[in-house]
Design an enzyme around this catalytic site. Structure first.
Site, PDB file in Angstrom:
ATOM      1  CG  HIS A 232      -2.154   0.816   1.052  1.00 36.82           C
ATOM      2  ND1 HIS A 232      -2.134   2.121   0.601  1.00 36.82           N
ATOM      3  CD2 HIS A 232      -3.467   0.518   1.254  1.00 36.82           C
ATOM      4  CE1 HIS A 232      -3.373   2.579   0.540  1.00 36.82           C
ATOM      5  NE2 HIS A 232      -4.206   1.629   0.924  1.00 36.82           N
TER       6      HIS A 232
ATOM      7  CG  HIS B 249       0.112 -21.596 -15.051  1.00 36.04           C
ATOM      8  ND1 HIS B 249       0.208 -21.940 -16.384  1.00 36.04           N
ATOM      9  CD2 HIS B 249       0.097 -22.762 -14.359  1.00 36.04           C
ATOM     10  CE1 HIS B 249       0.237 -23.268 -16.484  1.00 36.04           C
ATOM     11  NE2 HIS B 249       0.170 -23.779 -15.273  1.00 36.04           N
TER      12      HIS B 249
ATOM     13  CG  HIS C 234      -5.811  -5.659 -13.017  1.00 37.76           C
ATOM     14  ND1 HIS C 234      -7.123  -5.979 -13.328  1.00 37.76           N
ATOM     15  CD2 HIS C 234      -5.754  -4.302 -13.025  1.00 37.76           C
ATOM     16  CE1 HIS C 234      -7.799  -4.875 -13.502  1.00 37.76           C
ATOM     17  NE2 HIS C 234      -7.011  -3.834 -13.335  1.00 37.76           N
TER      18      HIS C 234
END
Length: 528
Positions: free
Chosen positions: A333, A424, A428
Site C-alpha cells: 500500500h 502461470h 490484472h
C-alpha cells in the site's frame, strides 16, 4: 524533472501540413513503467525474508534436532544403546515420562499453532448474454447517439479504444447509452443483481454446496456501495444462515479481489471447519462518466461487465476435491504518498459530473508499487539460486557504490527469473500498454502474458475479477498441471499492488462451465 527523464519515451509523428506537399513533424512524449528491477530497495528484500523466517522457523529447527539426536545415538554401540534405553530407564522412569510429556506437548503446540491450509474448491466467472456485446465501433456509435459527448471527446475515446487491446466482443450494460442518468441506485442494484447472482448460481451448481453451508461471505465492489450492502443483498437472495460472517469491501480499486481473499483467509484461520465465498465485481453503469474531462473519460473505454465468485475451505476432508491450495498473499500500500493516493481519484468535474480521474503519473506510481510488491514476494517464492544471485548483487551495489541497485559487474541489473518460481501468470488486465511494460520489465514470454492479454481482448478490464477470467482461460486450455504454481497480481487505487500465489493440487481438466468455452478455438489472437 531531470530525475524523471528515464520514465519518458518519445515518438516522432509525421503529419500533413496545411499546404500540400509540406509534411510536419511533432514529438509525442509518453510515460512508461519505471525499470523497477534496477532500483530495488534493500528494506523490501529484508521484509520478504522476514516473512519467510516467520513461516519456516519450525521447519528449520526440526532438522537441527534430528542431527543432534542422530549424532548422539550414532556414538553408541548397539549394547550401549539398549542399556541406555531399557536398563537405565527402568531406574529413571520419571525422566522417561517427563521426556515423553515434553515431546507430546511440543508436538501438540506445533500442530495447534500451525496455520490451517486454505483450499480453493472452485470458482465461477459471470458471462453476460450476447445482447450486451459491443464492438469498438458500436461503442462509439452508441455513445454518439446518447447525446452525452461532443465530437472531440468521441474522437478521443476512439483513439483510446484503438490502442486499448480490447476486442469487439466485450460486454456493457445498455443503460449507459441512454440519454438518462445511469449512475442511480436502481440501475446499480439491477446490474449488481445480474452479475453477482449469475456468478454465484454457477458456483453453487459446480460445487454442489448449499448457500446455507457458507459461513463466511466477502464481497468487494469499489464504486457502488448501497445500503443495505451488496453482501446483505446476497444473503437476502440466497437465504443464507443468520450467523454468517459477512463483509463488504468498498473503494479499494481493482486489487480488492486479492484483499478479499486475504480477509477470507484470516477469517478461515479463526473459524475452523468452514466455507468462505468471495465475490469480486464492479458496476460499469454506476461508474459511467458522461462529461468532457479527458482524464475522467478514460475508464469508460476500458471497464466492462464482469464478476467472479470463489469458494474457499479450511476443512481437511476437502483436500481431495480442491483445485488449489493458498500459498502466499503479499500486499503493498503506497497511500502514505500524496501522489500515489490521488493518482486514481473519484471526484466531480467542472459541471459537477462524477467520475474517476486518472493521473498522468499512473504508470510511474504503479511501477513503484509493483517493484515493492515483487521484491517482498521474491524471497518467498524464488529458488535459492535466484535469491542468492539477486541478493548478492543487491548487497554489492549498496556496499560498494554500484550505480543502480542489483547491478552486476557488467553494469546490467540482475533480474530474478520469476519463470522459475511460477508456471502461470495472471496479471490484472488493466490495459495493453501496462501489460506490455510489465512483460518487458520482468522478461516474461508471450505465453506467460497470454492469459492477461486475451482476457483484456475478450472481456475488457473487469476490475478485480479479471484475474479469475485469466485463470479460467488457463483451465479452459488445460494448461494447469498438478504442482503448478499460479501467480495472481493486481493493482488499483490507493495506490495498492497485491499478489496471491496458489499451488495446483491436481491436473485441472477443462470445466463444462467456463466463460471461454464458446470462443476458445479462436484464442489466442494477435494484438495490433
Amino acid at each position: 524533472m531531470a530525475g524523471e527523464q528515464h520514465l519518458l519515451s518519445t515518438d516522432i509523428v509525421k503529419s500533413s501540413g496545411s499546404d500540400a506537399g509540406s509534411p510536419t513533424f511533432s514529438v509525442r512524449v509518453r510515460r512508461r513503467l519505471p525499470d523497477f528491477v534496477q532500483s530495488v530497495k534493500l528494506k523490501y528484500v529484508k521484509l520478504g525474508y522476514h516473512y519467510l523466517i516467520n513461516h519456516a522457523i519450525y521447519l528449520a529447527t526440526i532438522p537441527v534436532l534430528v542431527l543432534v539426536f542422530g549424532a548422539e545415538v550414532g556414538s553408541l554401540s548397539r549394547e550401549e544403546l539398549w542399556k541406555s534405553i531399557w536398563e537405565d530407564a527402568r531406574y529413571d522412569l520419571a525422566t522417561v515420562l517427563a521426556f515423553f510429556g515434553v515431546f507430546v506437548f511440543t508436538l501438540s503446540v506445533y500442530f495447534m499453532s500451525r496455520p490451517r491450509s486454505i483450499y480453493l474448491i472452485d470458482f465461477a466467472c459471470y458471462k453476460p448474454g450476447d445482447d450486451l456485446k459491443v464492438s469498438k465501433e458500436q461503442f462509439i456509435d452508441l455513445a454518439r447517439r446518447s447525446g452525452k459527448f461532443d465530437e472531440p471527446i468521441l474522437e478521443f475515446q476512439r483513439k483510446i479504444l484503438d490502442s486499448s487491446g480490447l476486442g469487439d466482443e466485450t460486454y456493457v450494460p445498455r443503460t449507459i447509452f441512454t440519454s438518462e442518468d445511469c449512475a442511480t441506485m436502481k440501475v446499480g442494484r439491477e446490474e449488481a443483481a445480474q452479475v453477482m447472482f449469475g456468478a454465484l448460481d454457477e458456483l453453487f451448481a459446480k460445487t454442489r454446496i448449499r448457500p446455507k453451508d457458507v459461513g463466511i461471505l466477502v464481497v468487494n465492489c469499489s464504486i457502488f456501495n448501497p445500503t443495505p450492502s451488496l453482501s446483505a443483498m446476497l444473503i437476502n437472495h440466497y437465504k443464507m444462515r443468520g450467523n454468517i460472517l459477512s463483509y463488504n469491501l468498498g473503494g479499494m480499486g481493482c486489487s480488492a479481489g486479492i484483499i478479499a481473499i486475504d480477509l477470507a483467509r484470516d477469517m478461515l484461520q479463526a473459524n475452523p471447519n468452514n466455507y468462505a465465498v468471495v465475490v469480486s465485481t464492479e458496476m460499469v453503469s454506476y461508474n459511467w462518466y458522461p462529461g468532457r474531462n479527458r482524464s475522467m473519460v478514460i475508464p469508460n473505454c476500458f471497464f466492462r461487465m464482469g464478476c467472479s465468485a470463489v469458494l474457499l475451505s479450511n476443512r481437511r476432508r476437502d483436500f481431495h476435491r480442491a483445485k488449489y491450495r493458498l500459498e502466499h498473499v503479499v500486499r503493498t500500500h503506497k497511500g502514505a504518498d500524496d501522489r500515489s493516493f490521488r493518482c486514481v481519484y473519484q471526484e466531480e468535474d467542472d459541471q459537477r459530473l462524477k467520475g474517476l480521474k486518472i493521473s498522468k503519473d499512473l504508470m510511474e506510481i504503479g511501477g513503484e508499487a509493483l517493484k515493492t510488491n515483487i521484491t517482498t514476494l521474491g524471497p518467498l517464492v524464488l529458488p535459492f539460486s535466484e535469491q542468492l544471485l539477486f541478493f548478492a548483487t543487491l548487497v554489492w551495489s549498496h556496499l560498494f557504490g554500484g550505480s543502480k541497485g542489483g547491478a552486476t559487474s557488467e553494469g546490467k541489473p540482475y533480474i530474478p527469473d520469476y519463470k522459475l518460481a511460477f508456471e502461470h501468470f495472471c496479471v490484472h488486465a488493466s490495459s495493453k500498454r501496462v501489460l506490455e511494460e510489465l512483460k518487458k520489465n520482468l522478461e516474461l514470454s508471450d505465453r506467460n502474458m497470454e492469459p492477461s492479454l486475451m482476457t483484456l481482448h475478450r472481456f475488457g478490464n473487469t476490475s478485480s475479477s479479471s484475474i479469475w477470467y485469466e485463470l479460467a482461460y488457463l483451465e479452459a486450455k488445460e494448461r494447469v498441471r498438478r504442482g503448478d504454481r499460479v501467480w495472481q497480481l493486481a493493482f488499483g487505487s490507493g495506490f495498492k499492488c497485491n499478489s496471491v500465489v496458489w499451488r495446483s493440487l491436481r491436473r485441472v481438466k477443462r470445466p463444462a462451465k467456463n466463460p471461454w468455452i464458446d470462443c476458445l478455438d479462436r484464442y489466442p489472437v494477435p494484438l495490433l
